[in-house]
Design an enzyme around this catalytic site. Sequence first.
Site, short mmCIF file in Angstrom:
data_model
loop_
_atom_site.label_atom_id
_atom_site.label_comp_id
_atom_site.label_asym_id
_atom_site.label_seq_id
_atom_site.Cartn_x
_atom_site.Cartn_y
_atom_site.Cartn_z
N TYR A 1 -52.27 22.43 -17.55
CA TYR A 1 -52.90 23.50 -16.77
C TYR A 1 -53.24 24.68 -17.67
O TYR A 1 -54.37 25.19 -17.65
CB TYR A 1 -51.97 23.94 -15.65
CG TYR A 1 -52.55 25.03 -14.78
CD1 TYR A 1 -53.33 24.71 -13.68
CD2 TYR A 1 -52.31 26.37 -15.05
CE1 TYR A 1 -53.88 25.70 -12.88
CE2 TYR A 1 -52.85 27.37 -14.25
CZ TYR A 1 -53.63 27.03 -13.17
OH TYR A 1 -54.17 28.02 -12.40
N SER B 1 -57.25 31.74 -15.50
CA SER B 1 -55.90 32.08 -15.06
C SER B 1 -55.28 33.03 -16.07
O SER B 1 -55.68 33.05 -17.24
CB SER B 1 -55.05 30.80 -14.97
OG SER B 1 -53.68 31.08 -14.86
#
Length: 254
Positions: free
Chosen positions: A152, A139
């Site tokens: 995350y 990400s």
Amino acid sequence: MRIDSNTIFIPGATSGIGLALALRLQEAGNTVIVGGRRTELLADIAGRHPGIDTVRIDTTDADSIAEASREVIARHPSLNVVVAMAGIMRAEDWTTPAGFVETAEATVTTNLLGPIRLIGALIEHLRAQPAATIMTVSSGLAFAPLRVTPSYNATKAAIHMLSESLRLQLAGTSVEVLELEPPAVQTDLMPGHAENPFAMPLDEFADEVMSILAAGEATEIQVERVKFLRYGEARGDYAQVVATLNRTDPHAAA
């Protein structure tokens, strides 16, 4: 990774980025197997998209990963690409004593242990193929943190370094390692994400990813939008990137 004539397994492709790429990869001339936990979604995908195979897999469960991997290999012995797409993104509040541990543990299990177990279940088979690919999914938040999603961010940073390390270990073998690094994309990864005006439209993202894959030169698959996050430290404006990310929108990157 060649863009066609592969047999590709994508756990976590029943919606969002995974499904968008699965459909484009099938259209490009690949055999695609979509994995997911919900059998009704798998049945719907198989019905609406003839030629896509499906398998049930729960990427939080080591036994399910092992069983699904055996099933995919048995049905598709030419399997040569795995895309570790499954992941979750949840807000956490680490300022409250009991407000984050359960969410953090679930995030680590899904986003980090899941890909590790999946690669472990398939690596021997992939190494036996003339040309194979492991694609991880990190990400933009692996490189600049979003305040509301600490675990995350951490799991995606770990996936980035895992990808770098595997690439070193598998150098000289038939297996290449690619890392897909999405920015915020309009999907249902978090509530409100699909309507996020700061996020990249899903079709635009998937089309750009396919163009990068077709060019066949990158090991880190980066659409233009993610480079603001990816290269903040290299440019010397990391502090500004973090400030902008957390000032603009709570879900400004995924």
